[in-house]
Design an enzyme around this catalytic site. Structure first.
Site, PDB file in Angstrom:
ATOM      1  N   ASN A   9       1.304  16.642  54.929  1.00 53.00           N
ATOM      2  CA  ASN A   9       0.163  16.344  54.061  1.00 53.00           C
ATOM      3  C   ASN A   9      -1.081  16.787  54.818  1.00 53.00           C
ATOM      4  O   ASN A   9      -1.560  16.094  55.713  1.00 53.00           O
ATOM      5  CB  ASN A   9       0.124  14.845  53.755  1.00 53.00           C
ATOM      6  CG  ASN A   9      -1.017  14.466  52.822  1.00 53.00           C
ATOM      7  OD1 ASN A   9      -1.865  15.296  52.474  1.00 53.00           O
ATOM      8  ND2 ASN A   9      -1.071  13.211  52.431  1.00 53.00           N
ATOM      9  N   LYS A  16      -0.927  14.747  58.270  1.00 54.13           N
ATOM     10  CA  LYS A  16      -0.007  13.616  58.331  1.00 54.13           C
ATOM     11  C   LYS A  16       1.401  14.168  58.121  1.00 54.13           C
ATOM     12  O   LYS A  16       1.604  15.051  57.289  1.00 54.13           O
ATOM     13  CB  LYS A  16      -0.332  12.580  57.253  1.00 54.13           C
ATOM     14  CG  LYS A  16      -1.706  11.941  57.391  1.00 54.13           C
ATOM     15  CD  LYS A  16      -1.970  10.977  56.246  1.00 54.13           C
ATOM     16  CE  LYS A  16      -3.371  10.381  56.331  1.00 54.13           C
ATOM     17  NZ  LYS A  16      -3.656   9.495  55.189  1.00 54.13           N
ATOM     18  N   ARG A  88       2.693  18.288  50.455  1.00 56.37           N
ATOM     19  CA  ARG A  88       1.890  17.662  49.414  1.00 56.37           C
ATOM     20  C   ARG A  88       0.777  18.630  49.031  1.00 56.37           C
ATOM     21  O   ARG A  88      -0.014  19.074  49.868  1.00 56.37           O
ATOM     22  CB  ARG A  88       1.275  16.353  49.906  1.00 56.37           C
ATOM     23  CG  ARG A  88       0.519  15.643  48.782  1.00 56.37           C
ATOM     24  CD  ARG A  88      -0.275  14.457  49.255  1.00 56.37           C
ATOM     25  NE  ARG A  88      -0.927  13.805  48.136  1.00 56.37           N
ATOM     26  CZ  ARG A  88      -1.990  13.020  48.245  1.00 56.37           C
ATOM     27  NH1 ARG A  88      -2.500  12.768  49.431  1.00 56.37           N
ATOM     28  NH2 ARG A  88      -2.521  12.462  47.187  1.00 56.37           N
ATOM     29  N   HIS A 177      -2.480  11.455  41.945  1.00 60.05           N
ATOM     30  CA  HIS A 177      -1.541  10.393  42.360  1.00 60.05           C
ATOM     31  C   HIS A 177      -0.241  10.476  41.566  1.00 60.05           C
ATOM     32  O   HIS A 177       0.488   9.496  41.449  1.00 60.05           O
ATOM     33  CB  HIS A 177      -2.133   8.988  42.180  1.00 60.05           C
ATOM     34  CG  HIS A 177      -3.327   8.703  43.031  1.00 60.05           C
ATOM     35  ND1 HIS A 177      -4.370   7.912  42.584  1.00 60.05           N
ATOM     36  CD2 HIS A 177      -3.653   9.078  44.288  1.00 60.05           C
ATOM     37  CE1 HIS A 177      -5.289   7.821  43.533  1.00 60.05           C
ATOM     38  NE2 HIS A 177      -4.869   8.523  44.578  1.00 60.05           N
ATOM     39  N   HIS A 205      -2.269   2.232  40.289  1.00 62.30           N
ATOM     40  CA  HIS A 205      -2.229   2.664  41.691  1.00 62.30           C
ATOM     41  C   HIS A 205      -3.600   2.352  42.291  1.00 62.30           C
ATOM     42  O   HIS A 205      -4.575   3.075  42.070  1.00 62.30           O
ATOM     43  CB  HIS A 205      -1.926   4.167  41.771  1.00 62.30           C
ATOM     44  CG  HIS A 205      -1.947   4.724  43.169  1.00 62.30           C
ATOM     45  ND1 HIS A 205      -0.802   5.090  43.848  1.00 62.30           N
ATOM     46  CD2 HIS A 205      -2.974   4.987  44.015  1.00 62.30           C
ATOM     47  CE1 HIS A 205      -1.124   5.538  45.046  1.00 62.30           C
ATOM     48  NE2 HIS A 205      -2.438   5.483  45.158  1.00 62.30           N
ATOM     49  N   ARG A 238     -15.773   6.043  45.749  1.00 61.89           N
ATOM     50  CA  ARG A 238     -16.023   6.861  44.555  1.00 61.89           C
ATOM     51  C   ARG A 238     -16.421   5.972  43.379  1.00 61.89           C
ATOM     52  O   ARG A 238     -15.874   4.894  43.180  1.00 61.89           O
ATOM     53  CB  ARG A 238     -14.775   7.668  44.186  1.00 61.89           C
ATOM     54  CG  ARG A 238     -14.524   8.835  45.103  1.00 61.89           C
ATOM     55  CD  ARG A 238     -13.208   9.526  44.769  1.00 61.89           C
ATOM     56  NE  ARG A 238     -12.250   9.374  45.838  1.00 61.89           N
ATOM     57  CZ  ARG A 238     -10.956   9.652  45.735  1.00 61.89           C
ATOM     58  NH1 ARG A 238     -10.464  10.087  44.594  1.00 61.89           N
ATOM     59  NH2 ARG A 238     -10.157   9.482  46.768  1.00 61.89           N
ATOM     60  N   ARG A 281      -9.961  -6.659  51.447  1.00 59.89           N
ATOM     61  CA  ARG A 281      -9.906  -7.911  52.202  1.00 59.89           C
ATOM     62  C   ARG A 281     -11.301  -8.357  52.629  1.00 59.89           C
ATOM     63  O   ARG A 281     -11.620  -9.548  52.602  1.00 59.89           O
ATOM     64  CB  ARG A 281      -8.993  -7.753  53.419  1.00 59.89           C
ATOM     65  CG  ARG A 281      -7.516  -7.584  53.065  1.00 59.89           C
ATOM     66  CD  ARG A 281      -6.704  -7.117  54.238  1.00 59.89           C
ATOM     67  NE  ARG A 281      -7.092  -5.772  54.654  1.00 59.89           N
ATOM     68  CZ  ARG A 281      -6.433  -5.043  55.560  1.00 59.89           C
ATOM     69  NH1 ARG A 281      -5.361  -5.549  56.148  1.00 59.89           N
ATOM     70  NH2 ARG A 281      -6.841  -3.829  55.871  1.00 59.89           N
ATOM     71  N   GLY A 329      -3.184  -2.870  45.176  1.00 58.65           N
ATOM     72  CA  GLY A 329      -2.269  -3.355  44.152  1.00 58.65           C
ATOM     73  C   GLY A 329      -1.123  -4.171  44.709  1.00 58.65           C
ATOM     74  O   GLY A 329      -0.694  -5.160  44.101  1.00 58.65           O
ATOM     75  N   GLU A 330      -0.630  -3.780  45.886  1.00 52.93           N
ATOM     76  CA  GLU A 330       0.514  -4.470  46.478  1.00 52.93           C
ATOM     77  C   GLU A 330       0.120  -5.729  47.238  1.00 52.93           C
ATOM     78  O   GLU A 330       0.935  -6.660  47.366  1.00 52.93           O
ATOM     79  CB  GLU A 330       1.251  -3.521  47.425  1.00 52.93           C
ATOM     80  CG  GLU A 330       1.919  -2.338  46.732  1.00 52.93           C
ATOM     81  CD  GLU A 330       2.416  -1.298  47.721  1.00 52.93           C
ATOM     82  OE1 GLU A 330       2.765  -1.673  48.862  1.00 52.93           O
ATOM     83  OE2 GLU A 330       2.447  -0.101  47.355  1.00 52.93           O
ATOM     84  N   GLU A 381       5.438   7.462  48.372  1.00 58.73           N
ATOM     85  CA  GLU A 381       5.218   8.852  47.999  1.00 58.73           C
ATOM     86  C   GLU A 381       6.028   9.807  48.865  1.00 58.73           C
ATOM     87  O   GLU A 381       6.476  10.862  48.406  1.00 58.73           O
ATOM     88  CB  GLU A 381       3.725   9.175  48.086  1.00 58.73           C
ATOM     89  CG  GLU A 381       2.895   8.439  47.037  1.00 58.73           C
ATOM     90  CD  GLU A 381       1.402   8.644  47.208  1.00 58.73           C
ATOM     91  OE1 GLU A 381       0.871   9.556  46.550  1.00 58.73           O
ATOM     92  OE2 GLU A 381       0.780   7.910  47.989  1.00 58.73           O
TER      93      GLU A 381
END
Length: 395
Positions: A9, A16, A88, A177, A205, A238, A281, A329-330, A381
């Site tokens: 990526n 990455k 990617r 995504h 997401h 954004r 957080r 989300g998680e 992913e």
């Protein structure tokens, strides 16, 4: 039979990477190269519990990918049995509607498409060429962020702008995504115990970048990101949706250039612009401490998300589940609660204990009497990319 895939990526100054076999429970190795082209570059390589760090100088992506390969040679695991390299690739335009074996013709087309993603496609192309140079004997596959949304109907992807202009410059909604939305929708169907062809899902997401999709029978029918990843939900830095007239207003009234407006909306807006925090957080902690700017930022974030869910419910003509994935989300149970509590009239209702419980497994956090389910499905992913890569090379 082992089928390890090297996944890359590539960003403008970073790479990455992971080495994984889809049949194995986790990656064999993960790593990141940072500060490519700067005076001091770094590379971090992890194999199990062993971590390796080097500081040096990589002038370009070729040198950086060569260093990645050398890390594997020095510290393992071996790349000798790698069956393919998966890349990617952010923007495939309307040309690449599925993962594709990379050829010179494919690279030439990606160069043509770079105008649609000037920050993402050029480094991706540089990474592909670099990887081909140091790993020339294995196939290379492009996995496109936009591919999953190639199924959008024309009424969803068409902007109401002069057709001569949109046709000339390939202006339309593409969505991003996609690899995550595709993977998560399939896992959500399994969680529901139903064939994906029989499901109506809204996938949220929510990470530093955020997008939402409406998926009908496994097929995407709408999504929030558009021509670029700037459209849609409130994100870390954004803005998401704004009045298109804002650009001209800031140019004419504030004396800003278009480049400055673009920088404002991409890098100094969203949650960062509203309250100074990009990590949810930190936002939640500030809200707990009575910070009004953070309270408003969270309210705007939730309002935007709820409005998209309502819209997609109408487009789907029914709903089986709202699915949360990615970092926020998680993990951000207060966000999930704030959203679902505002959707009770759709049949959504949380089990508060299940919502607060932490887990890395797909799970149903709905109350027993909910008629529409709320799911949390961790995205993966990299696994999805590896599976796509194997599919392309016929393994």
């Amino acid at each position: 039979m082992a089928q390890p895939i090297l996944l890359l990526n590539c960003g403008s100054s970073s790479i990455k990477y992971q080495l994984l076999d889809p049949a194995e429970p986790g990656p064999r190795a993960v790593g990141i190269v940072q500060r490519i082209g700067l005076e001091t570059s770094t590379i971090d390589h992890e194999v199990g519990e062993n971590e390796y760090h080097e500081e040096t100088h990589f002038a370009n992506h070729v040198e950086a990918v060569a260093a990645v390969v050398q890390m594997f040679r020095d510290h393992g695991p071996s790349l000798d049995d790698v069956v393919a390299v998966g890349h990617r690739t952010v923007h495939g335009g309307s040309t690449f509607v599925e993962s594709t074996l990379i050829t010179e013709e494919v690279i030439d087309k990606l160069v043509e498409l770079s105008g649609l993603a000037p920050l993402h496609n050029p480094p991706g192309i540089a990474g592909i060429r670099a990887a081909q140079e140091v790993l020339p004997d294995v196939p290379h596959v492009g996995v496109f962020d936009t591919a999953f949304f190639s199924t959008l109907p024309a009424e969803a992807y068409t902007y109401a702008v002069d057709r001569e202009v949109t046709d000339r410059y390939s202006i339309r909604k593409y969505g991003f995504h996609g690899t995550s939305h595709s993977y998560v929708s399939k896992q959500a169907a399994k969680c529901l115990g139903r064939p994906i062809e029989e499901t109506k899902l809204i996938v949220c997401h929510l990470g530093n970048g955020a997008s939402i999709s409406a998926v009908d029978g496994g097929v995407a029918i709408d999504t929030s990101m558009g021509l670029t990843p700037l459209q849609g939900l409130v994100m870390g830095t954004r803005s998401g949706d704004v009045d298109p007239g804002l650009h001209a207003f800031l140019v004419n009234s504030a004396g800003m250039t278009i480049a400055e407006v673009d920088d404002l909306l991409n890098k100094r807006s969203g949650m960062a612009g509203l309250c100074g925090y990009t990590d949810m957080r930190d936002v939640e902690a500030a809200v707990e401490n009575g910070d009004q700017a953070s309270r408003l930022a969270l309210d705007v974030y939730v309002h935007r998300l709820v409005s998209y869910i309502g819209s997609y419910y109408a487009l789907l003509g029914g709903l089986d589940a709202v699915v949360f994935t990615a970092g926020v989300g998680e993990n951000a149970d207060p966000v999930r609660k704030a959203v679902i509590d505002r959707l009770s009239h759709f049949g959504l209702k949380l089990d508060d204990d299940a919502n607060r419980a932490r887990s890395k497994q797909p799970r149903d956090i709905s109350a027993a009497d909910a008629t529409v389910r709320t799911l949390v499905v961790p995205t993966n992913e990299e696994l999805a990319m590896a599976q796509e890569t194997l599919s392309v090379i016929g393994r």
